[in-house]
Design a protein around this motif. Structure first.
Motif, PDB file in Angstrom:
ATOM      1  N   TRP A  56      45.523 100.187  28.361  1.00  0.00           N
ATOM      2  CA  TRP A  56      45.780 100.498  26.965  1.00  0.00           C
ATOM      3  C   TRP A  56      45.125 101.825  26.582  1.00  0.00           C
ATOM      4  N   LYS A  57      45.609 102.421  25.501  1.00  0.00           N
ATOM      5  CA  LYS A  57      45.035 103.651  24.975  1.00  0.00           C
ATOM      6  C   LYS A  57      44.731 103.483  23.492  1.00  0.00           C
ATOM      7  N   SER A  58      43.876 104.365  22.981  1.00  0.00           N
ATOM      8  CA  SER A  58      43.471 104.243  21.587  1.00  0.00           C
ATOM      9  C   SER A  58      43.388 105.610  20.928  1.00  0.00           C
ATOM     10  N   SER A  59      43.482 105.595  19.606  1.00  0.00           N
ATOM     11  CA  SER A  59      43.355 106.805  18.824  1.00  0.00           C
ATOM     12  C   SER A  59      43.027 106.401  17.390  1.00  0.00           C
ATOM     13  N   THR A  60      42.822 107.384  16.565  1.00  0.00           N
ATOM     14  CA  THR A  60      42.684 107.134  15.129  1.00  0.00           C
ATOM     15  C   THR A  60      43.901 107.698  14.424  1.00  0.00           C
ATOM     16  N   GLY A  61      44.135 107.188  13.212  1.00  0.00           N
ATOM     17  CA  GLY A  61      45.316 107.622  12.484  1.00  0.00           C
ATOM     18  C   GLY A  61      45.004 107.929  11.046  1.00  0.00           C
ATOM     19  N   GLU A  62      45.929 107.536  10.182  1.00  0.00           N
ATOM     20  CA  GLU A  62      45.813 107.909   8.778  1.00  0.00           C
ATOM     21  C   GLU A  62      44.788 107.081   8.009  1.00  0.00           C
ATOM     22  N   VAL A  63      44.421 105.902   8.502  1.00  0.00           N
ATOM     23  CA  VAL A  63      43.435 105.069   7.814  1.00  0.00           C
ATOM     24  C   VAL A  63      42.045 105.615   8.143  1.00  0.00           C
ATOM     25  N   ARG A  64      41.450 106.305   7.198  1.00  0.00           N
ATOM     26  CA  ARG A  64      40.159 106.953   7.429  1.00  0.00           C
ATOM     27  C   ARG A  64      38.989 106.060   7.038  1.00  0.00           C
ATOM     28  N   TYR A  65      39.260 105.101   6.184  1.00  0.00           N
ATOM     29  CA  TYR A  65      38.196 104.213   5.698  1.00  0.00           C
ATOM     30  C   TYR A  65      38.865 102.960   5.151  1.00  0.00           C
ATOM     31  N   ALA A  66      38.275 101.800   5.407  1.00  0.00           N
ATOM     32  CA  ALA A  66      38.806 100.558   4.844  1.00  0.00           C
ATOM     33  C   ALA A  66      37.711  99.503   4.840  1.00  0.00           C
ATOM     34  N   GLU A  67      37.310  99.094   3.668  1.00  0.00           N
ATOM     35  CA  GLU A  67      36.314  98.046   3.484  1.00  0.00           C
ATOM     36  C   GLU A  67      36.845  97.043   2.472  1.00  0.00           C
ATOM     37  N   ILE A  68      36.517  95.782   2.648  1.00  0.00           N
ATOM     38  CA  ILE A  68      37.044  94.748   1.765  1.00  0.00           C
ATOM     39  C   ILE A  68      36.685  95.017   0.313  1.00  0.00           C
ATOM     40  N   TYR A  69      35.425  95.319   0.026  1.00  0.00           N
ATOM     41  CA  TYR A  69      35.001  95.496  -1.358  1.00  0.00           C
ATOM     42  C   TYR A  69      35.394  96.856  -1.939  1.00  0.00           C
ATOM     43  N   ASN A  70      35.328  97.879  -1.127  1.00  0.00           N
ATOM     44  CA  ASN A  70      35.417  99.236  -1.660  1.00  0.00           C
ATOM     45  C   ASN A  70      36.818  99.818  -1.658  1.00  0.00           C
ATOM     46  N   GLY A  71      37.723  99.287  -0.825  1.00  0.00           N
ATOM     47  CA  GLY A  71      39.070  99.807  -0.769  1.00  0.00           C
ATOM     48  C   GLY A  71      39.310 100.670   0.459  1.00  0.00           C
ATOM     49  N   ALA A  72      40.392 101.433   0.426  1.00  0.00           N
ATOM     50  CA  ALA A  72      40.819 102.193   1.604  1.00  0.00           C
ATOM     51  C   ALA A  72      41.069 103.645   1.241  1.00  0.00           C
ATOM     52  N   THR A  73      40.883 104.512   2.241  1.00  0.00           N
ATOM     53  CA  THR A  73      41.264 105.918   2.144  1.00  0.00           C
ATOM     54  C   THR A  73      42.287 106.200   3.229  1.00  0.00           C
ATOM     55  N   ILE A  74      43.455 106.676   2.820  1.00  0.00           N
ATOM     56  CA  ILE A  74      44.542 106.945   3.752  1.00  0.00           C
ATOM     57  C   ILE A  74      44.965 108.401   3.608  1.00  0.00           C
ATOM     58  N   ASP A  75      44.902 109.118   4.719  1.00  0.00           N
ATOM     59  CA  ASP A  75      45.284 110.529   4.749  1.00  0.00           C
ATOM     60  C   ASP A  75      46.582 110.657   5.532  1.00  0.00           C
ATOM     61  N   ALA A  76      47.679 110.825   4.822  1.00  0.00           N
ATOM     62  CA  ALA A  76      49.007 110.859   5.456  1.00  0.00           C
ATOM     63  C   ALA A  76      49.160 112.023   6.421  1.00  0.00           C
ATOM     64  N   ARG A  77      48.338 113.051   6.287  1.00  0.00           N
ATOM     65  CA  ARG A  77      48.430 114.197   7.185  1.00  0.00           C
ATOM     66  C   ARG A  77      48.028 113.832   8.613  1.00  0.00           C
ATOM     67  N   LEU A  78      47.298 112.711   8.765  1.00  0.00           N
ATOM     68  CA  LEU A  78      46.781 112.321  10.077  1.00  0.00           C
ATOM     69  C   LEU A  78      47.566 111.174  10.704  1.00  0.00           C
ATOM     70  N   ALA A  79      48.687 110.826  10.109  1.00  0.00           N
ATOM     71  CA  ALA A  79      49.495 109.733  10.648  1.00  0.00           C
ATOM     72  C   ALA A  79      50.078 110.119  12.002  1.00  0.00           C
ATOM     73  N   LYS A  80      50.136 109.165  12.923  1.00  0.00           N
ATOM     74  CA  LYS A  80      50.739 109.357  14.248  1.00  0.00           C
ATOM     75  C   LYS A  80      52.200 108.900  14.160  1.00  0.00           C
ATOM     76  N   THR A  81      53.057 109.794  13.794  1.00  0.00           N
ATOM     77  CA  THR A  81      54.460 109.445  13.594  1.00  0.00           C
ATOM     78  C   THR A  81      55.095 108.928  14.879  1.00  0.00           C
ATOM     79  N   GLY A  82      55.697 107.736  14.790  1.00  0.00           N
ATOM     80  CA  GLY A  82      56.405 107.163  15.928  1.00  0.00           C
ATOM     81  C   GLY A  82      55.553 106.396  16.913  1.00  0.00           C
ATOM     82  N   TRP A  83      54.288 106.152  16.583  1.00  0.00           N
ATOM     83  CA  TRP A  83      53.406 105.495  17.560  1.00  0.00           C
ATOM     84  C   TRP A  83      53.799 104.052  17.859  1.00  0.00           C
ATOM     85  N   THR A  84      54.606 103.453  17.022  1.00  0.00           N
ATOM     86  CA  THR A  84      55.041 102.072  17.254  1.00  0.00           C
ATOM     87  C   THR A  84      56.309 101.987  18.090  1.00  0.00           C
TER      88      THR A  84
END
Length: 590
Positions: free
Chosen positions: A53-81
């Motif tokens: 398997w391989k790994s990378s990071t994508g558009e989800v830059r931060y995600a915590e249950i209490y605090n919410g999420a930060t999503i940066d669309a510029r970093l999305a890996k288009t077509g990774w699925t």
């Protein structure tokens, strides 16, 4: 193609009320996956997580249950699925071997998206904030469609209520930020929704969007465990219909894989007392069989060696060395919920599975008791009962915590007797029947006068004594009369908290005071079930007066507007008002 996105989730998010701490279970994320594939020609293949398997990071830059999420669309890996995606720049993975002995298989329903809501009102607050009202306090998130330049940032904040002046109010969220931040990639209309978090809200505040808001670009999505609806309650009274609505939405908003106490602040934890008092109501509204079977396994897994039960399950309070639990009414989740599920579904296996934990909890209380009287330990008591500031005449409805503990000690023992009888364990049935007689005798000796006055002369004291048959037959009628008189002294208002409220109307109707029970149900002023509705509630509140008549709030450190415990009146509405009841001799409506 097969892949997965990993987030902190329950495993390493900041958890715990008021001072959330991270990494309770661990500080890394990992994936354990096995897929068994059978092809049309009958051949077979197994796909597992391994070093290929391989790994990378994508558009989800931060995600915590209490605090919410930060999503940066510029970093999305288009077509990774997709199967032909080029993962040449991705990193490898680290393969670790961990013991799987602590894994407990689950078969309850997953958390899914359900109802959607469009804005009912766009508000510019006195402070100039851009706010959207969705008309319903719900749990989930907001989907957003937006256009802008690359690097533009939009922040969505969430809250349940506006303050007296009509401004956005988040003080009751305590340390939880409950904010989702989206960074645009530019080039057209973009779609955003968060991952690995959720919010409890009716209102959102928007920052970063210029000009007027277009309601078609915003959709609120409710998420909860995929439980099928089973019961509804409607009548000619619109306030009661709204009460039922609020009860159901309190359940939906807090049944996200575990029965949480609240969905918005820095808590969202499986408080055992809340689940205990609401479990029977929950079984009328929805099919919660699998939901509770799964969670009861969590209860068993977290039960301490002493037999004590944690305050919350999963238990994020303990450091692994100390026990943080053992409160009456909360620990009794180990006995009351299995029995309630048996009554609702007739599933004997629930009792078989939970019987060791039931015995262990009663055994814990038995060891704590002296001369059959349990008056030690730390207890929450009749949580959030009616109180009066500057109480010079003693109007606050304070019930002795030790008295309450003795009542629930008896009730859990009764649940154990019932279960032993169903399972055919005559030896245990005999032993605990004898123990129960001693518990009740110790209660009467310690807390009841010869004329039947209970030392805590409160609605909760008389309610629990009568609901759990703590009094001799000859003292029960006068106790019910004292209870009804007490209600009358408070102007036909209840004064009970979390532990007394579920049983109050049941006791009144059982002992000939159904008229008083209906007065309580139909009462519209504080404290009552209908007062929050008159104040605009669309879910059950944590406090009877979360919003005061003058529009100000109760203390923000403990003031949730989506807290299902007081919704336990739904059980009485189904069983007594509508007449749909479960019977010990015929569980599962058979």
């Amino acid at each position: 193609a097969i892949g997965a996105q990993l987030g902190s989730g329950w495993y390493r998010s900041h958890l715990g009320p008021e001072r959330p701490t991270p990494n309770h279970y661990g500080d890394d994320v990992a994936l354990l996956l096995q897929v068994e594939v059978t092809y049309e020609d009958g051949s077979h293949n197994t796909i597992i997580t391994d070093s290929s398997w391989k790994s990378s990071t994508g558009e989800v830059r931060y995600a915590e249950i209490y605090n919410g999420a930060t999503i940066d669309a510029r970093l999305a890996k288009t077509g990774w699925t997709k199967a032909k995606f080029d993962d040449g720049a991705w990193s490898g993975v680290k393969v670790q071997n961990y013991s799987k002995d602590n894994l407990i298989a689950t078969y309850n329903e997953p958390v899914k998206k359900h109802e959607t809501f469009k804005p009912v009102k766009i508000i510019t607050t006195p402070k100039g904030e851009k706010v959207i009202d969705f008309g319903q306090n719900l749990v989930g998130w907001v989907q957003l469609k937006v256009s802008g330049k690359a690097g533009d940032s939009i922040k969505i904040s969430h809250t349940e209520v506006l303050d007296k002046e009509g401004n956005f109010y988040t003080e009751n969220l305590r340390a939880a930020k409950a904010q989702n931040i989206y960074v645009l990639k530019g080039g057209g209309v973009e779609f955003f929704e968060p991952k690995f978090t959720w919010q409890g809200f009716r209102y959102i505040k928007l920052e970063g969007i210029a000009g007027n808001l277009d309601t078609s670009n915003f959709t609120a999505v409710a998420i909860y465990s995929d439980m099928k609806p089973t019961g509804t309650f409607t009548c000619s009274n619109p306030l009661l219909n709204q009460l039922q609505h609020n009860i159901q939405w309190g359940q939906k908003g807090n049944f996200l894989d575990v029965p949480t106490d609240c969905p918005q602040r820095d808590e969202r934890l499986g408080w055992t007392g809340d689940a205990q008092v609401f479990s029977r109501t929950a079984s009328f509204n929805m099919d919660v069989h699998n939901f509770f079977v799964k969670w009861l396994k969590d209860v068993s897994a977290d039960q301490y060696k002493s037999g004590s039960i944690p305050y919350i399950v999963p238990d994020v309070f303990t450091d692994g060395k100390s026990e943080v639990g053992g409160s009456t009414g909360w620990g009794d989740v180990a006995t009351i919920v299995p029995w309630n599920m048996y009554l609702a579904y007739g599933d004997v296996q629930i009792l078989r599975d939970q019987y060791p934990g039931m015995k262990a909890w009663v055994g814990f209380m038995e060891r704590q008791a002296k001369n059959d009287l349990w008056n030690t330990g730390t207890h929450f008591g009749d949580w959030l009962f009616y109180t009066v500031n500057n109480d010079v005449d003693g109007s606050s409805a304070i019930t002795s915590k030790s008295l309450i503990a003795q009542c629930f000690y008896a009730w859990s023992t009764q649940m154990l007797i019932n279960t032993a009888r169903v399972l055919g364990n005559k030896e245990d049935e005999s032993y605990y029947t004898s123990l129960l007689e001693k518990i009740k005798a110790a209660y009467v000796k310690e807390y009841v006068t010869g004329n039947g006055l209970i030392s805590s002369d409160t609605q909760t004291a008389y309610t629990l004594a009568l609901a759990f048959d703590m009094l001799p037959e000859n003292l029960r009628a006068q106790a019910a009369a004292r209870l009804a008189a007490n209600i009358g002294r408070y102007g036909d208002h209840l004064t009970t908290g979390f532990l007394g409220t579920p049983y109050l109307c049941h006791v009144l109707s059982r002992f000939g005071y159904a008229d008083v029970a209906y007065k309580l149900l139909l009462q519209e002023t504080y404290p009552s079930w209908l007062y929050p509705i008159k104040m605009g509630a669309t879910t059950i509140w944590e406090r009877w007066n979360g919003i005061k008549p003058d529009g100000t709030f109760e203390t923000p450190t403990m003031n949730s507007f989506n807290h299902y415990a007081y919704g336990a009146i739904g059980d009485w509405m189904y069983r007594v008002v509508a007449g749909i009841d479960t019977k010990t001799e015929a569980p599962g409506y058979k």
